[in-house]
Motif scaffolding. Structure first.
Motif, short mmCIF file in Angstrom:
data_model
loop_
_atom_site.label_atom_id
_atom_site.label_comp_id
_atom_site.label_asym_id
_atom_site.label_seq_id
_atom_site.Cartn_x
_atom_site.Cartn_y
_atom_site.Cartn_z
N TRP A 102 1.56 -1.22 0.48
CA TRP A 102 0.48 0.06 0.13
C TRP A 102 0.86 1.42 0.34
CZ3 TRP A 102 -5.17 0.46 -0.62
CH2 TRP A 102 -5.22 -0.93 -0.55
N TYR A 103 0.68 1.65 -1.14
CA TYR A 103 1.51 3.01 -1.10
C TYR A 103 1.11 3.67 -0.47
CZ TYR A 103 6.24 0.63 -3.48
OH TYR A 103 7.58 0.92 -3.58
N VAL A 104 1.09 5.39 0.04
CA VAL A 104 0.96 6.65 0.26
C VAL A 104 1.06 8.09 -0.99
CG1 VAL A 104 -0.11 7.95 1.75
CG2 VAL A 104 0.96 5.73 2.22
N LEU A 105 -0.44 7.98 -1.59
CA LEU A 105 0.29 8.59 -2.69
C LEU A 105 -0.33 10.66 -2.43
CD1 LEU A 105 -0.47 6.87 -5.95
CD2 LEU A 105 1.89 7.44 -5.01
N ARG A 106 0.87 11.22 -2.54
CA ARG A 106 -0.03 12.57 -2.27
C ARG A 106 -0.39 13.02 -3.55
NH1 ARG A 106 1.91 16.10 1.83
NH2 ARG A 106 3.50 15.46 2.18
N TYR B 253 3.32 6.27 -11.91
CA TYR B 253 2.20 6.17 -11.79
C TYR B 253 2.97 7.49 -11.23
CZ TYR B 253 -1.11 2.74 -11.86
OH TYR B 253 -2.07 1.46 -12.53
N VAL B 254 3.74 8.18 -10.36
CA VAL B 254 4.14 9.32 -10.19
C VAL B 254 5.60 9.57 -10.78
CG1 VAL B 254 6.09 10.23 -7.99
CG2 VAL B 254 4.06 8.75 -7.14
N LYS B 255 5.95 9.32 -12.21
CA LYS B 255 7.03 9.77 -12.82
C LYS B 255 6.64 9.72 -13.95
CE LYS B 255 10.74 9.40 -9.37
NZ LYS B 255 11.50 9.38 -9.20
N ASP B 256 5.44 9.01 -14.61
CA ASP B 256 5.68 8.27 -16.53
C ASP B 256 4.49 7.90 -16.03
OD1 ASP B 256 6.42 8.36 -18.65
OD2 ASP B 256 7.22 6.41 -18.22
N SER B 257 3.52 8.89 -15.99
CA SER B 257 1.87 8.87 -16.51
C SER B 257 1.16 10.46 -16.81
CB SER B 257 1.48 8.05 -15.72
OG SER B 257 1.12 8.28 -14.09
N ARG B 258 0.37 9.18 -17.16
CA ARG B 258 -1.11 11.09 -16.66
C ARG B 258 -0.58 11.80 -15.88
NH1 ARG B 258 -6.45 8.49 -19.86
NH2 ARG B 258 -6.95 7.13 -17.77
N GLU B 259 -1.26 10.65 -14.58
CA GLU B 259 -1.40 11.11 -13.54
C GLU B 259 -0.09 11.69 -12.53
OE1 GLU B 259 -3.75 8.28 -14.79
OE2 GLU B 259 -2.21 8.28 -13.78
N SER B 260 0.72 11.74 -13.50
CA SER B 260 1.74 11.60 -12.86
C SER B 260 2.24 13.49 -12.39
CB SER B 260 2.80 11.58 -12.86
OG SER B 260 3.46 12.17 -14.62
N ARG B 261 1.39 14.23 -13.47
CA ARG B 261 1.50 15.79 -12.84
C ARG B 261 0.78 16.11 -11.82
NH1 ARG B 261 -2.39 17.81 -18.05
NH2 ARG B 261 -3.62 15.69 -17.31
N TYR B 262 -0.11 15.58 -11.70
CA TYR B 262 -0.62 15.23 -9.92
C TYR B 262 -0.24 14.46 -8.87
CZ TYR B 262 -4.40 17.18 -13.74
OH TYR B 262 -5.15 17.45 -14.18
N THR B 263 1.14 13.95 -8.81
CA THR B 263 0.78 12.60 -7.93
C THR B 263 2.28 12.59 -7.47
OG1 THR B 263 -0.61 11.46 -9.26
CG2 THR B 263 0.70 10.09 -7.60
N THR B 264 2.58 12.92 -6.31
CA THR B 264 4.33 12.54 -5.92
C THR B 264 4.10 11.82 -4.96
OG1 THR B 264 3.62 14.70 -4.28
CG2 THR B 264 4.49 15.26 -6.64
N TYR B 265 5.18 10.96 -4.43
CA TYR B 265 4.95 9.90 -3.32
C TYR B 265 4.70 10.85 -1.66
CZ TYR B 265 7.58 6.44 -5.87
OH TYR B 265 7.76 5.23 -6.99
N TYR B 266 4.57 10.94 -0.97
CA TYR B 266 4.56 10.57 0.45
C TYR B 266 5.99 9.86 1.21
CZ TYR B 266 2.63 12.47 5.26
OH TYR B 266 2.86 12.91 5.93
N TYR B 267 6.47 10.58 1.41
CA TYR B 267 7.85 10.30 1.97
C TYR B 267 7.65 9.89 3.73
CZ TYR B 267 9.50 11.41 -2.66
OH TYR B 267 10.40 11.33 -3.64
N ASN B 268 8.73 9.04 3.78
CA ASN B 268 8.35 8.67 5.66
C ASN B 268 9.80 8.71 5.92
OD1 ASN B 268 8.72 7.18 7.16
ND2 ASN B 268 8.87 5.30 6.08
N HIS B 269 9.37 10.16 6.47
CA HIS B 269 10.55 10.92 7.00
C HIS B 269 10.94 10.16 8.16
CE1 HIS B 269 9.91 13.90 4.98
NE2 HIS B 269 8.89 14.31 4.61
N PHE B 270 10.73 9.18 8.94
CA PHE B 270 11.03 8.32 9.98
C PHE B 270 12.09 7.25 9.65
CE2 PHE B 270 7.00 10.22 11.23
CZ PHE B 270 7.09 10.84 12.25
#
Length: 219
Positions: A43-47, A107-124
């Motif tokens: 389960w990836y968290v996408l911002r 989905y984050v870097k090479d798709s039509r969704e990538s202009r709206y989508t980034t990873y939610y990064y694990n800062h811990f």
């Protein structure tokens, strides 16, 4: 119909044992996407960019990806009348997607969704490259979160975990009522003691409605 409208949830008779993830349907195609556990997927968290969460969810579903879009109630004040009304919003403008690492990268870097989508990064956490990796969530941690948001209870609130007034570090389990089986920490929210459910790595969590002490047990 959105990713939640076709969701069915059966109240578990004991804890979370009988809980199953709902099916999701695209509002455009009506194509069902069944959740099937896989060792290759997480389960990836996408911002997602504000206002685009539902569109991205529908697009991923059309491509055969299982997603979960958590919605929470928030108070909105009418600028003209000053009156408040409640409306559902995507939790933290994020989308949970059950995908392989390569699918997430697409989905984050090479798709039509990538202009709206980034990873939610694990800062811990920190990867071998010294950078924070994308935040992923186990199915076990997703289940109570899904259960709570699927109830659509207007008393469920989004809270900032950093400013949350936790009563103690003890974990408790709800033993009765619509929140039965959920586990979290007790906090004082809106002058009431509620149970806070959260996913490690996210800055916000969710609260139940008020739970009487006799409906709680220490884990």
């Amino acid at each position: 119909m959105n990713a939640l409208d076709n969701a069915n949830i059966e109240k578990p008779r004991s804890g979370l044992a009988s809980f199953a993830f709902p099916e999701a349907k695209s509002s455009k195609t009506g194509v069902s996407v069944e959740y099937v556990p896989s060792p290759d997927r997480q389960w990836y968290v996408l911002r997602i960019k504000y206002g685009k969460v539902q569109a991205v969810a529908d697009s991923l579903i059309e491509q055969g990806t299982y997603v979960y879009l958590a919605m929470v109630w928030k108070d909105i004040r009418n600028k003209v009348t000053g009156k408040k009304h409640r409306k559902l919003f995507p939790f933290m403008n994020i989308l949970f997607a059950y995908v392989t690492p390569s699918e997430a990268e697409k989905y984050v870097k090479d798709s039509r969704e990538s202009r709206y989508t980034t990873y939610y990064y694990n800062h811990f956490d920190q990867g071998p490259d010294g950078l924070n990796p994308p935040l992923t969530v186990s199915t076990a941690d997703m289940e109570p979160f899904v259960r709570l948001t699927m109830l659509r209870d207007e008393h469920v609130m989004e809270v900032d975990l950093n400013s949350c007034n936790f009563v103690s570090d003890d974990l408790v389990r709800v033993t009765f009522g619509p929140f039965e089986g959920l586990t979290g920490r007790v906090a004082r929210i809106a002058r009431q003691k509620r149970v806070v459910i959260y996913i490690n790595g996210l800055k916000s969590g969710l609260t139940t409605a008020y739970i009487p002490p006799y409906c709680l047990e220490k884990v």
